[in-house]
Write a protein that holds these residues in place. Structure first.
Motif, PDB file in Angstrom:
ATOM      1  N   THR A  32      -7.311   2.419 -12.675  1.00  0.00           N
ATOM      2  CA  THR A  32      -6.957   3.795 -12.292  1.00  0.00           C
ATOM      3  C   THR A  32      -8.252   4.597 -12.196  1.00  0.00           C
ATOM      4  O   THR A  32      -8.986   4.718 -13.180  1.00  0.00           O
ATOM      5  N   ILE A  33      -8.505   5.102 -11.002  1.00  0.00           N
ATOM      6  CA  ILE A  33      -9.748   5.838 -10.741  1.00  0.00           C
ATOM      7  C   ILE A  33      -9.400   7.231 -10.240  1.00  0.00           C
ATOM      8  O   ILE A  33      -8.646   7.372  -9.266  1.00  0.00           O
ATOM      9  N   THR A  43       0.840  -1.199   0.000  1.00  0.00           N
ATOM     10  CA  THR A  43       0.000   0.000   0.000  1.00  0.00           C
ATOM     11  C   THR A  43       0.873   1.246   0.000  1.00  0.00           C
ATOM     12  O   THR A  43       1.871   1.312   0.726  1.00  0.00           O
ATOM     13  N   VAL A  44       0.496   2.197  -0.836  1.00  0.00           N
ATOM     14  CA  VAL A  44       1.154   3.510  -0.868  1.00  0.00           C
ATOM     15  C   VAL A  44       0.031   4.543  -0.762  1.00  0.00           C
ATOM     16  O   VAL A  44      -0.609   4.888  -1.761  1.00  0.00           O
ATOM     17  N   VAL A  45      -0.213   5.013   0.456  1.00  0.00           N
ATOM     18  CA  VAL A  45      -1.344   5.916   0.704  1.00  0.00           C
ATOM     19  C   VAL A  45      -0.842   7.136   1.460  1.00  0.00           C
ATOM     20  O   VAL A  45      -0.234   7.001   2.528  1.00  0.00           O
ATOM     21  N   THR A  46      -1.058   8.317   0.902  1.00  0.00           N
ATOM     22  CA  THR A  46      -0.671   9.549   1.595  1.00  0.00           C
ATOM     23  C   THR A  46      -1.730   9.916   2.621  1.00  0.00           C
ATOM     24  O   THR A  46      -2.878   9.490   2.543  1.00  0.00           O
ATOM     25  N   LYS A  47      -1.325  10.720   3.594  1.00  0.00           N
ATOM     26  CA  LYS A  47      -2.225  11.090   4.690  1.00  0.00           C
ATOM     27  C   LYS A  47      -3.218  12.147   4.213  1.00  0.00           C
ATOM     28  O   LYS A  47      -2.852  13.269   3.875  1.00  0.00           O
ATOM     29  N   ASN A  48      -4.498  11.780   4.181  1.00  0.00           N
ATOM     30  CA  ASN A  48      -5.572  12.700   3.808  1.00  0.00           C
ATOM     31  C   ASN A  48      -6.790  12.410   4.675  1.00  0.00           C
ATOM     32  O   ASN A  48      -7.004  11.270   5.112  1.00  0.00           O
ATOM     33  N   TYR A  49      -7.582  13.438   4.915  1.00  0.00           N
ATOM     34  CA  TYR A  49      -8.799  13.286   5.711  1.00  0.00           C
ATOM     35  C   TYR A  49     -10.016  13.429   4.799  1.00  0.00           C
ATOM     36  O   TYR A  49     -10.189  14.457   4.143  1.00  0.00           O
ATOM     37  N   LEU A  50     -10.850  12.388   4.761  1.00  0.00           N
ATOM     38  CA  LEU A  50     -12.030  12.363   3.906  1.00  0.00           C
ATOM     39  C   LEU A  50     -13.281  12.147   4.759  1.00  0.00           C
ATOM     40  O   LEU A  50     -13.222  11.473   5.794  1.00  0.00           O
ATOM     41  N   LEU A 101     -19.224   8.980  -7.026  1.00  0.00           N
ATOM     42  CA  LEU A 101     -18.155   9.909  -6.613  1.00  0.00           C
ATOM     43  C   LEU A 101     -17.821  10.923  -7.707  1.00  0.00           C
ATOM     44  O   LEU A 101     -16.867  11.692  -7.559  1.00  0.00           O
ATOM     45  N   ASN A 102     -18.585  10.889  -8.839  1.00  0.00           N
ATOM     46  CA  ASN A 102     -18.301  11.785  -9.977  1.00  0.00           C
ATOM     47  C   ASN A 102     -16.889  11.565 -10.514  1.00  0.00           C
ATOM     48  O   ASN A 102     -16.215  12.501 -10.946  1.00  0.00           O
ATOM     49  N   GLY A 103     -16.414  10.319 -10.448  1.00  0.00           N
ATOM     50  CA  GLY A 103     -15.056  10.007 -10.866  1.00  0.00           C
ATOM     51  C   GLY A 103     -14.995   9.388 -12.247  1.00  0.00           C
ATOM     52  O   GLY A 103     -15.997   9.208 -12.941  1.00  0.00           O
ATOM     53  N   LYS A 104     -13.760   9.041 -12.654  1.00  0.00           N
ATOM     54  CA  LYS A 104     -13.509   8.395 -13.936  1.00  0.00           C
ATOM     55  C   LYS A 104     -12.664   7.148 -13.680  1.00  0.00           C
ATOM     56  O   LYS A 104     -11.776   7.157 -12.831  1.00  0.00           O
ATOM     57  N   ILE A 105     -12.917   6.063 -14.447  1.00  0.00           N
ATOM     58  CA  ILE A 105     -12.201   4.801 -14.264  1.00  0.00           C
ATOM     59  C   ILE A 105     -11.602   4.358 -15.581  1.00  0.00           C
ATOM     60  O   ILE A 105     -12.230   4.482 -16.649  1.00  0.00           O
ATOM     61  N   LYS A 132      -0.859  -4.231  -5.580  1.00  0.00           N
ATOM     62  CA  LYS A 132      -0.400  -2.925  -5.109  1.00  0.00           C
ATOM     63  C   LYS A 132      -1.560  -1.939  -5.120  1.00  0.00           C
ATOM     64  O   LYS A 132      -2.290  -1.853  -6.108  1.00  0.00           O
ATOM     65  N   ILE A 133      -1.718  -1.234  -4.017  1.00  0.00           N
ATOM     66  CA  ILE A 133      -2.787  -0.234  -3.890  1.00  0.00           C
ATOM     67  C   ILE A 133      -2.158   1.114  -3.558  1.00  0.00           C
ATOM     68  O   ILE A 133      -1.369   1.210  -2.599  1.00  0.00           O
ATOM     69  N   SER A 134      -2.483   2.134  -4.322  1.00  0.00           N
ATOM     70  CA  SER A 134      -1.993   3.480  -4.006  1.00  0.00           C
ATOM     71  C   SER A 134      -3.168   4.458  -4.029  1.00  0.00           C
ATOM     72  O   SER A 134      -4.107   4.305  -4.812  1.00  0.00           O
ATOM     73  N   PHE A 135      -3.110   5.437  -3.128  1.00  0.00           N
ATOM     74  CA  PHE A 135      -4.135   6.485  -3.053  1.00  0.00           C
ATOM     75  C   PHE A 135      -3.421   7.785  -2.715  1.00  0.00           C
ATOM     76  O   PHE A 135      -2.904   7.944  -1.607  1.00  0.00           O
ATOM     77  N   VAL A 136      -3.335   8.695  -3.699  1.00  0.00           N
ATOM     78  CA  VAL A 136      -2.599   9.944  -3.507  1.00  0.00           C
ATOM     79  C   VAL A 136      -3.430  11.101  -4.044  1.00  0.00           C
ATOM     80  O   VAL A 136      -4.359  10.907  -4.843  1.00  0.00           O
ATOM     81  N   GLN A 137      -3.074  12.296  -3.581  1.00  0.00           N
ATOM     82  CA  GLN A 137      -3.730  13.510  -4.089  1.00  0.00           C
ATOM     83  C   GLN A 137      -2.936  14.035  -5.270  1.00  0.00           C
ATOM     84  O   GLN A 137      -1.720  14.221  -5.179  1.00  0.00           O
ATOM     85  N   VAL A 138      -3.621  14.272  -6.386  1.00  0.00           N
ATOM     86  CA  VAL A 138      -2.999  14.836  -7.579  1.00  0.00           C
ATOM     87  C   VAL A 138      -3.771  16.099  -7.948  1.00  0.00           C
ATOM     88  O   VAL A 138      -4.916  16.024  -8.392  1.00  0.00           O
ATOM     89  N   ASP A 139      -3.115  17.249  -7.742  1.00  0.00           N
ATOM     90  CA  ASP A 139      -3.774  18.549  -7.989  1.00  0.00           C
ATOM     91  C   ASP A 139      -5.067  18.644  -7.184  1.00  0.00           C
ATOM     92  O   ASP A 139      -5.030  18.526  -5.969  1.00  0.00           O
ATOM     93  N   ASP A 140      -6.197  18.815  -7.886  1.00  0.00           N
ATOM     94  CA  ASP A 140      -7.486  18.974  -7.195  1.00  0.00           C
ATOM     95  C   ASP A 140      -8.294  17.682  -7.191  1.00  0.00           C
ATOM     96  O   ASP A 140      -9.539  17.711  -7.188  1.00  0.00           O
ATOM     97  N   ALA A 141      -7.620  16.546  -7.208  1.00  0.00           N
ATOM     98  CA  ALA A 141      -8.336  15.265  -7.235  1.00  0.00           C
ATOM     99  C   ALA A 141      -7.528  14.214  -6.475  1.00  0.00           C
ATOM    100  O   ALA A 141      -6.360  14.420  -6.124  1.00  0.00           O
ATOM    101  N   TYR A 142      -8.190  13.099  -6.204  1.00  0.00           N
ATOM    102  CA  TYR A 142      -7.533  11.937  -5.602  1.00  0.00           C
ATOM    103  C   TYR A 142      -7.414  10.853  -6.668  1.00  0.00           C
ATOM    104  O   TYR A 142      -8.343  10.636  -7.462  1.00  0.00           O
ATOM    105  N   GLU A 143      -6.268  10.172  -6.689  1.00  0.00           N
ATOM    106  CA  GLU A 143      -6.043   9.105  -7.656  1.00  0.00           C
ATOM    107  C   GLU A 143      -5.893   7.776  -6.929  1.00  0.00           C
ATOM    108  O   GLU A 143      -4.977   7.601  -6.124  1.00  0.00           O
TER     109      GLU A 143
END
Length: 641
Positions: free
Chosen positions: A636-637, A536-543, A621-625, A576-587
């Motif tokens: 990739t979401i 897992t590669v997850v940055t610290k974010n509060y949701l 979530l108004n996202g794209k996959i 492998k699972i990653s969750f990071v913030q990219v600009d104004d979105a989460y990837e």
């Protein structure tokens, strides 16, 4: 005559100053008492929450183990050695998390396998391990504090079934001892002790080198409690009291059957609070002494010059100026009322609060403050006239001019030499902010309790689904559908657990949640025949919950799909699972190095429920996959913030 006037003026000022001093000391003591009470309540809640968290984590783990069909089969066939090696890695992980006992029992409460002591088994536990007896007889999970061969600890015992037949139980235990106290001391400071009400009946007590307590952070308890306090603790009353510069907090606890078992004692240093109170009282006394001296001087001047007509007006003006000065020093609203409720005098703060009703002097007190045409017998001012005692109350008001909603009111009677109350001094303190803070704290507690109950209800639903699935053991598709639903519910339950265990109930720290969710899924699909690693590669974010639960369900669906289909014909693999913030979105990226999805399958037209759920959640979530099949399968979401 001059001497008589001197005595009169001195008495008036003395009463007023003593009143102000008493009010100041009263409020300061209230502040200190409130702080000590808050410390005690927070400590009690923290101890209770930590003990409950130990049991909740163990219970969630046992649900996963007891419902694993491979473990059920090995246990039913009494394959002790195979079961030991099957659970070897899990046992090592549990030891790293502080779990001291991990064992299986037969239906008659005989020990079958101790993973922490694999060579010791076959002994009868029924004479002293009531949690094991209850789990095997009632066929329900039993948890709580209980004595075992290893001493007092947190015990959780869950029955195990194979093909709808009860085959025994599995248990996880964690010691309740020095480590628990050391963690409290590390987080909050102070010294801590664990006492048992009847130590002579416990195994732990016999092994302890100390005859006074079960465990402690220091060698000797400097503040033993009284028999009266001990009796109150046995009635499950939390106690706290101050001893010099230390606050003693006594928090009782129960065993697995909700019977009083003992108490945790905390000795917290409060030197800073006592220093604050001492400094405040000294400052108040100094200020009162100065004002008293000035008052005496003014009274002396007025009494010696009263017979001189030329200076009467000047002296009265000086007296009024001094009185006004004293009033203005006070930050609270103050007014003086007479026996008929007529306002005799007010300070500047009072006039500011009721600026729309000026002038206040000469009007009735109840018309201004209570907005009644007739005076009320519940008025603290009337009570002070009748009882000749200081009366206080906390009441809501609507003071538009000053935006005051709650006040603390104190009415102090002014008594003459004939022991009659001539006037009453009323002090109004704005406590609106304090009440809002109390209401906020109360609402936070309620929200946490709601999340806690939702988590428990979701776990019950997951267990019910598991029991229901056993009715369809010959229909693998139906069973798989039940298991998929159960995993989705567990992922939502985990989100609620993370939310109620944090200080901020409005959001979840996503890295901790994702790591716990991935670990939970990995344990459910653990297979020694295939070595599947997760990263897992997850940055610290509060949701907030509106994002956290859909993201958790998406991760659950993709990882579950990888475990089921990605590694067919392979001995090992990696997810492998990653969750990071990219600009104004989460990837969110979930990738496996498995066999991949065949190119001839149309992803957009696949009818799998899991993929349907993923697409619906991404849309929610108004996202794209996007999906990449070049090396295994990669999802990739992108989710907007």
């Amino acid at each position: 005559m001059n001497n008589r006037l001197l005595v009169v003026f001195s008495a008036i000022f003395l009463i007023l100053i003593f009143s102000l001093t008493a009010v100041s000391v009263y409020f300061q003591n209230n502040i200190v008492d409130s702080q000590l009470s808050d410390i005690s309540h927070n400590m009690e809640a923290n101890i209770d929450n930590r003990m409950e968290a130990q049991l909740d984590k163990a219970e969630m783990l046992l649900i996963t183990i007891s419902e694993n069909e491979e473990y059920q089969y090995l246990f039913a066939e009494r394959e002790r050695e195979k079961l030991y090696y099957k659970l070897y890695q899990i046992n090592r992980q549990l030891k790293d998390r502080g779990v001291s006992q991990f064992q299986f029992h037969l239906p008659d409460s005989t020990s079958f396998l101790r993973l922490h002591m694999p060579d010791t088994y076959g002994d009868d536990l029924s004479s002293f391990r009531e949690t094991v007896n209850r789990a095997n007889s009632d066929l329900t999970t039993t948890s709580g504090l209980e004595e075992g061969r290893g001493g007092l600890g947190f015990r959780v015992v869950t029955p195990i079934f194979y093909e709808n037949e009860h085959i025994g139980s599995v248990e996880v235990g964690q010691n309740f001892d020095q480590i628990f106290l050391n963690n409290l001391k590390k987080d909050f400071g102070g010294e801590y002790f664990i006492y048992i009400f009847e130590p002579e009946k416990t195994v732990s007590w016999l092994d302890s080198p100390n005859t006074e307590y079960l465990a402690s952070t220091i060698e000797k308890d400097p503040l033993p409690i009284s028999e009266n306090e001990l009796a109150k603790l046995k009635e499950m009353n939390t106690l706290h009291y101050q001893h010099h510069n230390e606050l003693v907090i006594l928090v009782p606890f129960t065993d697995y059957s909700d019977q009083p078992l003992g108490y945790v004692k905390a000795i917290i240093p409060i030197t800073e609070i006592n220093d604050y109170l001492t400094t405040s009282i000294i400052s108040t006394l100094i200020l009162s002494s100065i004002i008293l001296l000035l008052s005496f001087v003014v009274a002396l001047i007025l009494s010696t010059t009263i017979t001189k007509k030329f200076n009467i007006e000047k002296e009265l003006k000086q007296s009024k100026n001094l009185k006004d000065g004293i009033f203005e020093v006070i930050q609270d609203a103050v007014c003086i009322i007479e026996s008929d409720m007529t306002i005799k005098d007010v300070n500047k703060v009072m006039e500011e609060w009721y600026s729309s009703k000026l002038p206040l002097i000469g009007r009735k007190w109840h018309e201004i403050f209570q907005t009644y045409e007739e005076k009320s017998n519940e008025c603290s001012g009337i009570k002070a006239f009748e009882t000749k005692q200081m009366c206080s109350d906390i009441v809501p008001i609507r003071c538009v001019d000053a935006n005051v909603e709650w006040i603390e009111l104190l009415a102090y009677p002014i008594i003459d030499e004939d022991d009659k109350v001539t006037k009453v001094a009323i002090f109004l303190r704005d406590i609106t902010q304090r009440k809002k803070i109390e209401e906020y704290d109360r609402s936070q507690t309620i929200i946490k309790e709601i999340h806690h109950r939702v988590k428990n209800n979701l776990q019950v639903i997951a267990s019910l689904l598991n029991m229901q699935s056993r009715l369809f053991k010959h229909d693998k598709k139906v069973q798989n559908a039940f298991e998929d639903s159960q995993r989705r519910i567990i992922s939502m339950s985990l989100a609620h657990e993370k939310l109620y265990s944090t200080e901020n109930v409005a959001s979840i720290e996503i890295s901790d949640y994702v790591e716990s969710l991935v670990s939970n899924i990995s344990q459910m699909y653990n297979n020694i025949d295939k070595k599947i690693k997760t990263e897992t590669v997850v940055t610290k974010n509060y949701l907030d919950m509106d994002k956290t639960i859909p993201i958790g369900l998406i991760i659950n669906e993709i990882i579950t799909n990888s475990y089921k289909h990605a590694f067919t014909g392979k001995d090992s693999g990696k997810i492998k699972i990653s969750f990071v913030q990219v600009d104004d979105a989460y990837e969110l990226v979930v990738q496996d190095d498995g066999i991949g999805i065949p190119d001839n399958l149309d992803y957009d037209n696949m009818k799998s429920l899991g993929l349907t759920v993923i697409n619906l959640l991404v849309k929610q979530l108004n996202g794209k996959i996007e999906m990449d099949r070049s090396n295994g399968t990669t999802y990739t979401i992108v989710i907007p913030k």
